[in-house]
Design a protein around this motif. Structure first.
Motif, PDB file in Angstrom:
ATOM      1  N   THR A 264      -3.585   0.576  -9.788  1.00 50.19           N
ATOM      2  CA  THR A 264      -4.191   1.240  -8.631  1.00 50.19           C
ATOM      3  C   THR A 264      -5.494   0.518  -8.312  1.00 50.19           C
ATOM      4  OG1 THR A 264      -5.261   2.834 -10.116  1.00 50.19           O
ATOM      5  CG2 THR A 264      -3.202   3.507  -9.065  1.00 50.19           C
ATOM      6  N   HIS A 265      -5.787   0.383  -7.059  1.00 41.01           N
ATOM      7  CA  HIS A 265      -6.955  -0.389  -6.631  1.00 41.01           C
ATOM      8  C   HIS A 265      -8.230   0.148  -7.245  1.00 41.01           C
ATOM      9  CE1 HIS A 265      -9.888  -2.173  -3.776  1.00 41.01           C
ATOM     10  NE2 HIS A 265      -9.012  -3.165  -3.769  1.00 41.01           N
ATOM     11  N   PHE A 266      -9.114  -0.771  -7.642  1.00 39.26           N
ATOM     12  CA  PHE A 266     -10.358  -0.387  -8.313  1.00 39.26           C
ATOM     13  C   PHE A 266     -11.271   0.463  -7.443  1.00 39.26           C
ATOM     14  CE2 PHE A 266     -10.873  -4.604  -6.410  1.00 39.26           C
ATOM     15  CZ  PHE A 266     -12.000  -4.431  -5.619  1.00 39.26           C
ATOM     16  N   ALA A 267     -11.032   0.501  -6.138  1.00 41.33           N
ATOM     17  CA  ALA A 267     -11.912   1.264  -5.247  1.00 41.33           C
ATOM     18  C   ALA A 267     -11.848   2.763  -5.497  1.00 41.33           C
ATOM     19  CB  ALA A 267     -11.571   0.973  -3.781  1.00 41.33           C
ATOM     20  N   ILE A 268     -10.815   3.251  -6.197  1.00 47.71           N
ATOM     21  CA  ILE A 268     -10.790   4.682  -6.522  1.00 47.71           C
ATOM     22  C   ILE A 268     -11.047   4.922  -8.009  1.00 47.71           C
ATOM     23  CG2 ILE A 268      -9.228   5.195  -4.606  1.00 47.71           C
ATOM     24  CD1 ILE A 268      -7.057   5.708  -6.730  1.00 47.71           C
ATOM     25  N   ALA A 305       5.763  11.181 -10.461  1.00 46.14           N
ATOM     26  CA  ALA A 305       5.461  12.304  -9.570  1.00 46.14           C
ATOM     27  C   ALA A 305       3.974  12.625  -9.579  1.00 46.14           C
ATOM     28  CB  ALA A 305       6.258  13.533  -9.996  1.00 46.14           C
ATOM     29  N   ALA A 306       3.361  12.599 -10.761  1.00 49.85           N
ATOM     30  CA  ALA A 306       1.937  12.931 -10.859  1.00 49.85           C
ATOM     31  C   ALA A 306       1.067  11.880 -10.198  1.00 49.85           C
ATOM     32  CB  ALA A 306       1.546  13.080 -12.327  1.00 49.85           C
ATOM     33  N   LEU A 310      -2.222   9.774  -5.969  1.00 49.05           N
ATOM     34  CA  LEU A 310      -3.293   8.815  -6.244  1.00 49.05           C
ATOM     35  C   LEU A 310      -2.924   7.415  -5.778  1.00 49.05           C
ATOM     36  CD1 LEU A 310      -4.962   9.528  -9.710  1.00 49.05           C
ATOM     37  CD2 LEU A 310      -6.080   9.146  -7.520  1.00 49.05           C
ATOM     38  N   GLN A 311      -1.667   7.054  -5.909  1.00 49.69           N
ATOM     39  CA  GLN A 311      -1.253   5.732  -5.461  1.00 49.69           C
ATOM     40  C   GLN A 311      -1.359   5.612  -3.945  1.00 49.69           C
ATOM     41  OE1 GLN A 311       2.602   5.654  -7.502  1.00 49.69           O
ATOM     42  NE2 GLN A 311       1.853   3.987  -8.779  1.00 49.69           N
TER      43      GLN A 311
END
Length: 386
Positions: A264-268, A305-306, A310-311
């Motif tokens: 996942t992108h580091f921005a989050i 699913a979880a 976020l993705q």
């Protein structure tokens, strides 16, 4: 059960801890390519939700992580030519080295064997094991050896970024944007000890190609933010973010975890959180006595699913930064709100709250409210004497 974790990052070490806690008869080995104390990266960030999960699964290591963490309040947005603005919120950060030390110490206490400078290139090179956990990062060799089976897909982002550290200690999580003759360049910075901060620089490919900035160039571009302190790239170069996904996460007795399974992108700031939550989910799934294939399938479905929300948020966030120059002409308050709402999921009242809490008094009241929330969550966590 004989368990081998390939990769001694947060995912592998934490799963090793949980596997031994679940059944002390489990024989758990962690293989890490680097020597002890060597890792890439500076500090990691996390929030209350991860702390709550950590305390549920292993209060001992959770307490150590919590006590070692650096706490920061609110976000600061600095854009050249605009007044400084602020975003509500708080979080925690911790040096990656320190996190790995805590997890490795806890794993050894529980009887986990950790072998450093040991990087198998294939599953066939491993001793016999009932379960092999491939948690060897986004460039996983174990995954790549069977990428067709896993259905591995890698998308490369267009922006360039560089992960640095600095002895300048930022007061809180800070976004800073500077305009150069070649275009906009910006940083994401946060403190992780009383003497160090993480400093991630990002820009569009067009800006990077025109500037091709060295560390010295970045020190000059961001001099007013660094107060004369240096930057350190740790010997690493500029990168394009790679978004890794896999259609399947298991192959026989091999299962993917952490960045080997997904990025996942580091921005989050959720990479470490997701890796450790993978470990929790796999440990929980294995505790149900219906066989390894069913457990691995259940783990994959639960985590996919979880992670889906976020993705999606991470994808929207990275896309916003790729379009960042389009927002540069907005007034300061609107610009910082666009930054905070880059996932596109805020209700309308959040805009009103943002606009009304830029003054000193309402900002202080918001910090008090969030501080009370943080204290209330903390007091519900179990007291652990260590």
């Amino acid at each position: 059960m004989r368990i081998t974790c390939i990769g001694g990052g947060p995912a592998g070490l934490y799963f090793a801890v949980l596997a031994r806690l679940a059944d002390p008869a489990n024989r758990v080995t962690v293989l890490e390519r680097n020597p002890p104390g060597v890792t890439y990266g500076w500090g990691v960030v996390f929030w209350d939700d991860l702390l709550d999960d950590l305390f549920r699964y292993d209060p001992v290591s959770a307490r150590r992580i919590w006590e070692a963490a650096y706490q920061w309040d609110e976000y600061e947005v600095r854009a050249a030519g605009k007044p400084v603005t602020h975003l509500g919120g708080y979080g925690f950060s911790l040096g990656r080295h320190r996190l790995l030390d805590i997890l490795a110490e806890r794993a050894r206490e529980l009887g986990v064997e950790i072998h450093y400078e040991d990087e198998p290139t294939s599953v066939d090179a491993l001793p016999p094991a009932d379960l092999i956990v491939a948690c060897d990062g986004a460039g996983s060799r174990i995954r790549d050896a069977a990428s067709g089976h896993f259905g591995t897909q890698i998308e490369t982002g267009s922006n360039r970024y560089l992960w640095l550290g600095t002895p300048h200690v930022f007061r809180t999580f800070t976004f800073g944007f500077e305009r150069t003759d070649a275009g906009w360049i910006w940083f994401h910075a946060y403190p992780f000890t009383s003497t160090s901060s993480t400093f991630i620089v990002e820009c569009t490919s067009a800006t990077w190609e025109a500037l091709n900035p060295s560390v010295g160039d970045l020190e000059r571009i961001f001099a007013r933010h660094l107060d004369g302190q240096p930057l350190d790239d740790g010997g690493r170069g500029w990168l394009n973010f790679r978004r890794v996904t896999n259609e399947r996460w298991d192959a026989g007795n091999v299962v993917l975890m952490g960045d080997a399974a997904h990025t996942t992108h580091f921005a989050i700031g959720s990479g470490t959180k997701l890796a450790m939550q993978d470990a929790m989910a796999l440990a929980s799934s294995l505790s149900v006595s219906d066989g390894l294939p069913a457990a691995l399938e259940r783990y994959e479905h639960q985590r996919k699913a979880a992670m889906a929300p976020l993705q999606r948020a991470a994808y929207a966030s990275s896309a916003w930064f790729e379009r960042m120059p389009d927002y540069a002409s907005l007034p300061a308050k609107q610009f910082s709100y666009a930054l905070s709402n880059r996932r596109g999921d805020y209700p309308a009242w959040r805009y009103l709250l943002h606009m009304s809490t830029q003054g000193a008094v309402p900002r202080t009241m918001l910090r008090w409210t969030l501080s009370a929330r943080r204290w209330n969550r903390a007091r519900r966590r179990p007291l652990v004497l260590i």
